[in-house]
Motif scaffolding. Structure first.
Motif, mmCIF file in Angstrom:
data_model
loop_
_atom_site.group_PDB
_atom_site.id
_atom_site.type_symbol
_atom_site.label_atom_id
_atom_site.label_comp_id
_atom_site.label_asym_id
_atom_site.label_seq_id
_atom_site.Cartn_x
_atom_site.Cartn_y
_atom_site.Cartn_z
ATOM 1 N N SER A 1 27.311 48.629 28.628
ATOM 2 C CA SER A 1 28.049 47.954 29.694
ATOM 3 C C SER A 1 28.815 46.781 29.112
ATOM 4 C CB SER A 1 27.094 47.476 30.802
ATOM 5 O OG SER A 1 26.148 46.568 30.273
ATOM 6 N N LYS A 2 29.694 46.196 29.905
ATOM 7 C CA LYS A 2 30.518 45.093 29.440
ATOM 8 C C LYS A 2 29.762 43.763 29.543
ATOM 9 C CE LYS A 2 34.836 47.307 30.846
ATOM 10 N NZ LYS A 2 36.064 47.195 31.703
ATOM 11 N N PRO A 3 30.167 42.776 28.735
ATOM 12 C CA PRO A 3 29.532 41.454 28.823
ATOM 13 C C PRO A 3 29.790 40.820 30.188
ATOM 14 C CG PRO A 3 30.791 41.674 26.790
ATOM 15 C CD PRO A 3 31.153 42.846 27.643
ATOM 16 N N PRO A 4 28.937 39.886 30.616
ATOM 17 C CA PRO A 4 29.167 39.184 31.881
ATOM 18 C C PRO A 4 30.355 38.233 31.766
ATOM 19 C CG PRO A 4 27.364 38.181 30.699
ATOM 20 C CD PRO A 4 27.730 39.407 29.921
ATOM 21 N N ARG A 5 30.873 37.825 32.912
ATOM 22 C CA ARG A 5 31.994 36.894 32.953
ATOM 23 C C ARG A 5 31.721 35.784 33.956
ATOM 24 N NH1 ARG A 5 36.010 39.078 35.468
ATOM 25 N NH2 ARG A 5 34.846 40.929 36.148
ATOM 26 N N VAL A 6 32.230 34.605 33.654
ATOM 27 C CA VAL A 6 32.247 33.528 34.641
ATOM 28 C C VAL A 6 33.487 33.744 35.497
ATOM 29 C CG1 VAL A 6 32.474 31.055 35.018
ATOM 30 C CG2 VAL A 6 30.997 31.900 33.195
ATOM 31 N N LEU A 7 33.276 34.024 36.789
ATOM 32 C CA LEU A 7 34.391 34.323 37.672
ATOM 33 C C LEU A 7 35.087 33.061 38.154
ATOM 34 C CD1 LEU A 7 32.785 37.149 39.852
ATOM 35 C CD2 LEU A 7 34.199 37.388 37.805
ATOM 36 N N LEU B 1 28.671 15.157 42.038
ATOM 37 C CA LEU B 1 27.278 15.559 41.963
ATOM 38 C C LEU B 1 27.019 16.964 41.408
ATOM 39 C CD1 LEU B 1 25.408 14.214 45.118
ATOM 40 C CD2 LEU B 1 25.110 13.571 42.730
ATOM 41 N N LYS B 2 27.768 17.984 41.810
ATOM 42 C CA LYS B 2 27.339 19.340 41.470
ATOM 43 C C LYS B 2 28.500 20.310 41.324
ATOM 44 C CE LYS B 2 26.212 19.864 46.379
ATOM 45 N NZ LYS B 2 25.166 20.101 47.374
ATOM 46 N N PHE B 3 28.197 21.368 40.558
ATOM 47 C CA PHE B 3 29.120 22.478 40.358
ATOM 48 C C PHE B 3 28.483 23.751 40.900
ATOM 49 C CE2 PHE B 3 29.995 19.503 36.897
ATOM 50 C CZ PHE B 3 31.371 19.385 36.925
ATOM 51 N N TYR B 4 29.326 24.664 41.351
ATOM 52 C CA TYR B 4 28.889 26.025 41.676
ATOM 53 C C TYR B 4 29.551 26.967 40.680
ATOM 54 C CZ TYR B 4 27.479 23.929 46.120
ATOM 55 O OH TYR B 4 26.900 23.131 47.087
ATOM 56 N N ILE B 5 28.726 27.719 39.957
ATOM 57 C CA ILE B 5 29.241 28.614 38.920
ATOM 58 C C ILE B 5 28.947 30.041 39.340
ATOM 59 C CG2 ILE B 5 29.213 29.182 36.467
ATOM 60 C CD1 ILE B 5 28.050 26.392 35.973
ATOM 61 N N GLN B 6 29.984 30.860 39.438
ATOM 62 C CA GLN B 6 29.845 32.236 39.897
ATOM 63 C C GLN B 6 30.060 33.202 38.734
ATOM 64 O OE1 GLN B 6 32.646 32.484 43.164
ATOM 65 N NE2 GLN B 6 31.150 31.675 44.610
ATOM 66 N N PHE B 7 29.170 34.203 38.647
ATOM 67 C CA PHE B 7 29.179 35.175 37.545
ATOM 68 C C PHE B 7 29.450 36.579 38.074
ATOM 69 C CE2 PHE B 7 26.446 31.643 36.435
ATOM 70 C CZ PHE B 7 26.832 31.332 35.139
ATOM 71 N N SER B 8 29.859 37.451 37.178
ATOM 72 C CA SER B 8 30.161 38.834 37.550
ATOM 73 C C SER B 8 28.910 39.669 37.753
ATOM 74 C CB SER B 8 31.039 39.483 36.467
ATOM 75 O OG SER B 8 30.364 39.459 35.208
ATOM 76 N N GLU B 9 27.771 39.192 37.260
ATOM 77 C CA GLU B 9 26.505 39.917 37.401
ATOM 78 C C GLU B 9 25.351 38.923 37.282
ATOM 79 O OE1 GLU B 9 25.315 42.171 33.687
ATOM 80 O OE2 GLU B 9 27.489 41.968 33.342
ATOM 81 N N PRO B 10 24.129 39.309 37.681
ATOM 82 C CA PRO B 10 22.992 38.386 37.608
ATOM 83 C C PRO B 10 22.730 37.921 36.179
ATOM 84 C CG PRO B 10 22.451 40.254 39.007
ATOM 85 C CD PRO B 10 23.754 40.586 38.341
ATOM 86 N N MET B 11 22.453 36.629 36.049
ATOM 87 C CA MET B 11 22.226 36.034 34.741
ATOM 88 C C MET B 11 20.737 35.814 34.494
ATOM 89 S SD MET B 11 25.261 35.784 33.498
ATOM 90 C CE MET B 11 25.087 34.667 32.100
ATOM 91 N N GLN B 12 20.383 35.625 33.209
ATOM 92 C CA GLN B 12 19.004 35.306 32.856
ATOM 93 C C GLN B 12 18.658 33.909 33.365
ATOM 94 O OE1 GLN B 12 18.123 35.836 28.704
ATOM 95 N NE2 GLN B 12 19.173 37.795 28.574
#
Length: 399
Positions: free
Chosen positions: A153-159, A173-184
């Protein structure tokens, strides 16, 4: 052997035979040169045929009596004997994994509490010395490693990373980071850093080490430590604020961080932004500007917020209702660095009176909510005039 003539003779004969058996047992455990043969213990990984992430570590003993000291053992005692650790990609020392220990005849089994992660290397260690056996056996530790192969499969990406704007208040205060798939998950903060581009150095200890994930594991809420962003508290006094107005920064995500699939990001992700003046003012809902759509269309309701507000709360704390409180189904979109809120209904607007309902926990980027500012002077009593309820409404009409 001559037949013994008395009970004493039988006893002597039995002691001699027992001694001979013990000698033979010890000789079977040791080769002529004094080094172990295959040894009295065998350490191995047993992997589920359908899902290689599911496995157990098994130690097989020559004699079930070797497990006598573990019959009533707690998890700490078991871990001294048999442990499983993920090998760190850095020099960080990782603790033993949690799981369930079980004795089955001559087998000691350990089943990890969670599935292993593809691409990671795991090391199992068995220490026979921790059994404290009276029988003399080789006490050399046994170790075995296991790697689950990566899928095709392809590597994950930060969307995306929110706030999306490139200017943030110095008390952000905070960031929201969205990924293409579940992260560790777990031990993720070794993969984050904050670099002060103006000063040319890393910012020390900027993050709050608490992992806040969405249910699908694709969105992480990453906090700056509030104790350093709130003026006058211990960490702020001792270490200083994380951000300084007028200076430029980079939030960096390590290329080594991997998804649950085992594939790493592969390249470093950076978000560059400039810190501007601190924001200590609460959002003022009465300054918002609503642009109502026309009936019979699915044109969006547009709300100009006047400033960037919290990305996640803009999705959960705002809803469109009829004056009777019936919620209108639709889709939320954000624009202009989260300073514009748009709502598109699933069906065409009908003429009538409506209201935009807003939860008062809604915050700006510095944590100031409709209820109260982020930094509250506890020495001053809150009066009824500056308190608000759980929600407020903005009326509008569709013609």
């Amino acid at each position: 052997m001559r037949k013994p003539s008395s009970a004493t003779g039988w006893s002597s004969c039995w002691r001699t035979l027992s001694f001979t058996v013990c000698v033979l047992l010890l000789e079977s455990l040791t080769c002529a040169a004094g080094t172990p043969k295959e040894g009295p213990f065998q350490l191995a990984f047993e992997v589920d045929a359908k899902d290689p992430r599911l496995c157990r570590v098994v130690v097989t003993a020559e004699n079930v009596r070797f497990w006598a000291s573990l019959i009533d053992a707690d998890e700490t005692q078991f871990q001294r004997v048999l442990s499983l650790k993920r090998e760190s990609q850095t020099d960080q020392k990782l603790s033993a994994m949690l799981g369930k220990y079980q004795l089955r005849d001559n087998r000691l089994e350990f089943k990890p509490a969670f599935p292993l992660v593809r691409g990671n290397r795991y090391q199992a260690t068995f220490d026979p010395a921790a059994l404290k056996l009276a029988t003399k056996i080789p006490d050399q530790r046994l170790q075995a490693t296991h790697v689950i192969p990566l899928p095709d499969s392809k590597p994950p990406r930060v969307l995306s990373i929110y706030p999306s704007g490139n200017q943030l208040p110095a008390n952000h205060l905070k960031f929201y980071i969205q990924f293409s798939e579940p992260m560790q998950q777990g031990d993720i903060f070794e993969h984050f850093s904050l670099f002060n581009k103006t000063q040319g150095q890393l910012v020390l200890r900027p993050f709050r080490h608490t992992e806040l994930w969405s249910r699908d594991g694709k969105q992480l809420t990453l906090w700056f430590h509030p104790g350093r962003q709130k003026t006058g508290v211990n960490l702020n006094v001792e270490l200083g604020a994380i951000l300084n107005a007028g200076q430029e920064y980079e939030l960096r995500i390590s290329p080594k961080w991997a998804a649950l699939s085992g594939h790493a990001l592969g390249s470093e992700v950076r978000k560059t932004f400039q810190a501007v003046a601190t924001d200590e003012r609460q959002p003022e809902i009465h300054d918002w500007k609503l642009k109502s759509p026309v009936s019979g269309t699915r044109a969006p309701l547009i709300c100009q917020l006047g400033e960037p507000l919290d990305f996640a709360l803009l999705h959960s704390q705002l809803s469109v209702q009829t004056v009777n409180g019936n919620q209108i189904a639709g889709k939320i979109e954000l624009e202009d660095a989260e300073s514009v809120w748009k709502f598109t209904p699933d069906t065409a607007w009908q003429p009538g009176a409506y209201q935009l309902q807003v939860g008062t926990v809604l915050e700006d980027l510095a944590g100031n909510s409709l209820q109260q500012p982020f930094a509250v002077d506890l020495s001053k009593q809150q009066t009824a005039s500056n308190r608000v309820g759980d929600s407020v409404t903005l009326p509008f009409e569709i013609k």
